[in-house]
Design a protein around this motif. Structure first.
Motif, PDB file in Angstrom:
ATOM      1  N   GLN A 295       0.820  -1.208   0.000  1.00  0.00           N
ATOM      2  CA  GLN A 295       0.000   0.000   0.000  1.00  0.00           C
ATOM      3  C   GLN A 295       0.855   1.260   0.000  1.00  0.00           C
ATOM      4  O   GLN A 295       0.520   2.254  -0.659  1.00  0.00           O
ATOM      5  N   ALA A 296       1.966   1.221   0.710  1.00  0.00           N
ATOM      6  CA  ALA A 296       2.838   2.398   0.762  1.00  0.00           C
ATOM      7  C   ALA A 296       3.350   2.762  -0.618  1.00  0.00           C
ATOM      8  O   ALA A 296       3.601   3.929  -0.915  1.00  0.00           O
ATOM      9  N   SER A 299       1.550   5.565  -2.498  1.00  0.00           N
ATOM     10  CA  SER A 299       1.527   6.929  -1.967  1.00  0.00           C
ATOM     11  C   SER A 299       2.299   7.861  -2.894  1.00  0.00           C
ATOM     12  O   SER A 299       3.452   7.606  -3.226  1.00  0.00           O
ATOM     13  N   SER A 300       1.647   8.954  -3.306  1.00  0.00           N
ATOM     14  CA  SER A 300       2.285   9.879  -4.244  1.00  0.00           C
ATOM     15  C   SER A 300       3.428  10.639  -3.600  1.00  0.00           C
ATOM     16  O   SER A 300       4.410  10.979  -4.257  1.00  0.00           O
ATOM     17  N   ILE A 302       5.340  10.852   0.465  1.00  0.00           N
ATOM     18  CA  ILE A 302       5.439  10.655   1.914  1.00  0.00           C
ATOM     19  C   ILE A 302       6.389  11.723   2.430  1.00  0.00           C
ATOM     20  O   ILE A 302       7.582  11.699   2.128  1.00  0.00           O
ATOM     21  N   SER A 313       8.181   9.683  -2.910  1.00  0.00           N
ATOM     22  CA  SER A 313       7.009   8.904  -3.278  1.00  0.00           C
ATOM     23  C   SER A 313       7.167   7.482  -2.766  1.00  0.00           C
ATOM     24  O   SER A 313       8.281   6.971  -2.594  1.00  0.00           O
ATOM     25  N   GLY A 314       6.042   6.827  -2.525  1.00  0.00           N
ATOM     26  CA  GLY A 314       6.090   5.445  -2.053  1.00  0.00           C
ATOM     27  C   GLY A 314       6.776   4.536  -3.049  1.00  0.00           C
ATOM     28  O   GLY A 314       7.506   3.608  -2.666  1.00  0.00           O
ATOM     29  N   ALA A 389      -4.687   4.301  -4.276  1.00  0.00           N
ATOM     30  CA  ALA A 389      -4.421   5.580  -4.926  1.00  0.00           C
ATOM     31  C   ALA A 389      -4.409   5.473  -6.444  1.00  0.00           C
ATOM     32  O   ALA A 389      -4.716   6.437  -7.137  1.00  0.00           O
ATOM     33  N   ASN A 409      -3.754   8.637   6.287  1.00  0.00           N
ATOM     34  CA  ASN A 409      -2.723   9.361   5.543  1.00  0.00           C
ATOM     35  C   ASN A 409      -2.736   9.019   4.054  1.00  0.00           C
ATOM     36  O   ASN A 409      -2.504   9.885   3.209  1.00  0.00           O
ATOM     37  N   SER A 410      -3.002   7.755   3.730  1.00  0.00           N
ATOM     38  CA  SER A 410      -3.011   7.370   2.319  1.00  0.00           C
ATOM     39  C   SER A 410      -4.091   8.122   1.563  1.00  0.00           C
ATOM     40  O   SER A 410      -3.876   8.556   0.422  1.00  0.00           O
ATOM     41  N   GLN A 413      -2.921  11.782   1.153  1.00  0.00           N
ATOM     42  CA  GLN A 413      -1.905  11.905   0.110  1.00  0.00           C
ATOM     43  C   GLN A 413      -2.525  11.767  -1.272  1.00  0.00           C
ATOM     44  O   GLN A 413      -2.161  12.482  -2.215  1.00  0.00           O
ATOM     45  N   ALA A 414      -3.501  10.845  -1.400  1.00  0.00           N
ATOM     46  CA  ALA A 414      -4.177  10.669  -2.685  1.00  0.00           C
ATOM     47  C   ALA A 414      -4.951  11.919  -3.071  1.00  0.00           C
ATOM     48  O   ALA A 414      -4.938  12.341  -4.238  1.00  0.00           O
TER      49      ALA A 414
END
Length: 583
Positions: A295-296, A299-300, A302, A313-314, A389, A409-410, A413-414
């Motif tokens: 999942q991380a 993330s666009s 972090i 970015s993740g 995302a 947080n995800s 960030q999305a």
């Protein structure tokens, strides 16, 4: 002022792209003119231009001396059809405060990355009042103006920003994989998202394009779309994302003998385990059902991960960790979910592509997003409705109204990432506020970002459209009142759901299905009244780390920490069981 490129033009043709050296030319089907970097300073525009000369081959360099002049430059570039990759501005402008200026520029070109560059004499003076703006996402980097030639620390920051921008371009210039399909089906979107998360830019080509015809000619006439060509494997007509992953990264049936450590899952916890395990001499194999990063990896950006002051970015974090583990000798097999685990000496991990035999196992396969459960919307997954995302889909939301569901947080960030492209972003949460579930820096960034609205105490109860998502029905949980809103995209980030069906009953789990470790395991499983060590499960030699573990923090840094912390426990177990015969 426009600055011409200081180098001769470079050919757009890709050399010998196909595996058998048949050239597949680069089709600039959607590529526009050279993207631009805009440099803004009333006093130091020429100095900035001199420092950015090295980028002149790949970017059009333009300067402006004020906020108003920069807006004129931006408008002119957009009329030319140019993308603007980066805005670099002095901390002081003659006609506007820099943060107000960035607000105006962001409204004009939300996809550009933004940096403040300050001369030495003002760096410490201007910094305190400006850094709070960076925390809220008003700009991306606060840098000291280069003090001489070859200030590579400065240029490292600039190239990071340009690289981050390049990963969001809908049609990248340099592609690793080419996908041939007449339309962007759900499978096409999934494949592109997989490649994006693996750090492999893709291009989508119509079968009648030049690239499409050349690739299509290498398949039987009745081959079904999509067709996939990548730099590392022969062309493929896949029926699933897993098939693509397997074609590139191979199968685990080739792993000989018994390995010291098998890691199930390549999210932050699994990657950290692989890095530290392999670096300390353990033969290490990582098995991942999807893309590296978990999942991380979707993330666009972090921004609160230790050691990355400008954020990361993740995807980049995950790929750097994977490369680090590969450097120490770890092996990765992507696209192979573990179907069954049989404890023993060794432990057996069964996949469709073979069985891994391991003296120790770390369970780090994370969690999945919970399903929304609204049947009309489940039928539109991949055609406007997305779990996670879905960074590839995010780039295609330009001009659309988008809804993001989730309060973590995800989801935050999305929402911020989608605001770069979408006409509007509506963040929908069940709670009365974001404070309980989202980091403060993200709440501030959402509040600052134009186009994002937060709708509290709300759920999605219906939706639909002709062939793709067009509308959603939202319900107020306090009053029961319903409203219909237009929506071209729905991104669902609904919280954690463990995937543990493959684990044996001998591994204890809590009421929600998360793996129990250490003192949390049932006392009936304690040995002589002593609980297992931290991160150890009820099966000797099997450990758990990251989001899959009961009681974990559900944060990237915490998962990485557990992945590192589990390796000494694995060493201890291997030393204690060294005399146990392998069957």
């Amino acid at each position: 002022m426009t600055v011409p490129a200081p180098f001769p033009a470079v050919s757009d043709a890709d050399p010998a792209l196909a595996a058998d050296s048949v050239a597949v030319p680069h089709d600039r089907h959607g590529a526009g003119p050279q993207p631009a970097i805009v440099l803004i300073s009333g006093e130091h525009a020429d100095r900035l231009l001199e420092e950015f000369w090295r980028y002149g081959r790949d970017y059009l360099l333009q300067t402006a001396t004020s906020c108003a002049a920069a807006l004129e430059v931006i408008d002119e570039l957009q009329q030319q059809g140019r993308q603007i990759a980066l805005l670099v501005a002095d901390s002081r402008l003659p006609d506007e405060s820099i943060l107000v200026a960035f607000g105006k520029w962001r409204a004009a070109v939300p996809t550009a990355r933004r940096a403040i560059v300050t001369p030495m004499e003002r760096f410490t003076v201007d910094g305190p009042s400006l850094r709070q703006g960076m925390a809220k996402g008003k700009y991306d980097a606060y840098l000291l103006m280069p003090r001489g030639p070859r200030d590579e620390e400065f240029h490292n920051a600039i190239t990071d920003l340009l690289s981050d921008w390049g990963s969001t371009v809908p049609d990248p210039e340099a592609v690793t994989a080419k996908i041939i399909a007449p339309t962007a089906t759900p499978l096409v979107t999934e494949i592109r998202d997989f490649f994006d998360r693996m750090g492999m830019p893709t291009g989508l080509y119509h079968p009648d394009s030049e690239v499409g015809r050349l690739v299509r000619d290498r398949f039987p006439a009745d081959a079904e779309y999509p067709l996939v060509w990548s730099v590392v494997r022969d062309p493929l007509a896949p029926k699933s994302v897993s098939e693509v992953a397997r074609s590139i990264y191979g199968a685990p049936d080739g792993v000989p003998g018994v390995v010291d450590l098998a890691v199930v899952g390549a999210g932050p916890a699994g990657l950290a385990t692989a890095v530290y395990g392999a670096s300390e001499g353990l033969s290490t194999v990582v098995i991942e059902s999807g893309a590296i990063g978990g999942q991380a990896g979707t993330s666009s950006m972090i921004r609160n991960y230790l050691g990355f002051p400008r954020g990361i970015s993740g995807m980049r974090l995950a790929q750097r960790a994977r490369n680090q583990a590969l450097r120490f000798g770890a092996e990765f097999f992507t696209g192979w979910p573990v179907q069954r685990m049989v404890p023993g000496s060794p432990h057996l991990l069964h996949t469709e592509g073979g069985t891994i035999r391991a003296r120790s196992v770390v369970i780090a396969n994370g969690v999945t997003y919970r399903k929304l459960g609204v049947e009309p919307l489940e039928q539109l997954v991949g055609t406007g409705v997305h779990y996670g995302a879905a960074l590839t889909a995010a780039r295609e939301m330009e001009g659309r109204d988008v809804v993001v569901v989730g309060g973590g947080n995800s989801a935050g960030q999305a929402a911020v990432h989608l605001a770069r492209f979408a006409r509007s972003v509506r963040l929908v949460i069940r709670r009365p506020g974001l404070e309980e579930t989202m980091s403060s820096y993200l709440i501030g960034e959402i509040a600052y970002t134009a186009g994002i609205t937060v709708q509290t105490c709300t759920t999605v109860v219906d939706g639909g459209g002709h062939d793709a998502l067009e509308w959603l029905c939202l319900e107020d949980t306090r009053t029961g009142e319903r409203s219909t809103v237009p929506a071209g995209g729905l991104f669902l980030l609904l919280g954690a759901q463990p995937h543990c069906d493959w684990l044996p009953d001998a591994i204890a789990r809590d009421d929600h299905g998360f793996v129990l470790t250490g003192r949390d395991v049932p006392q009936s499983a304690w040995q002589q009244g002593i609980p297992p060590t931290d991160l150890a499960t009820t099966v000797p030699g099997v450990f758990a780390a990251g989001d899959i573990r009961s009681g974990s923090m559900k944060r990237v840094a915490a998962a990485s920490g557990e992945g590192a912390s589990v390796v000494p426990l694995v060493h201890r177990w291997l030393a204690a069981s060294a005399d146990v015969p392998i069957s």
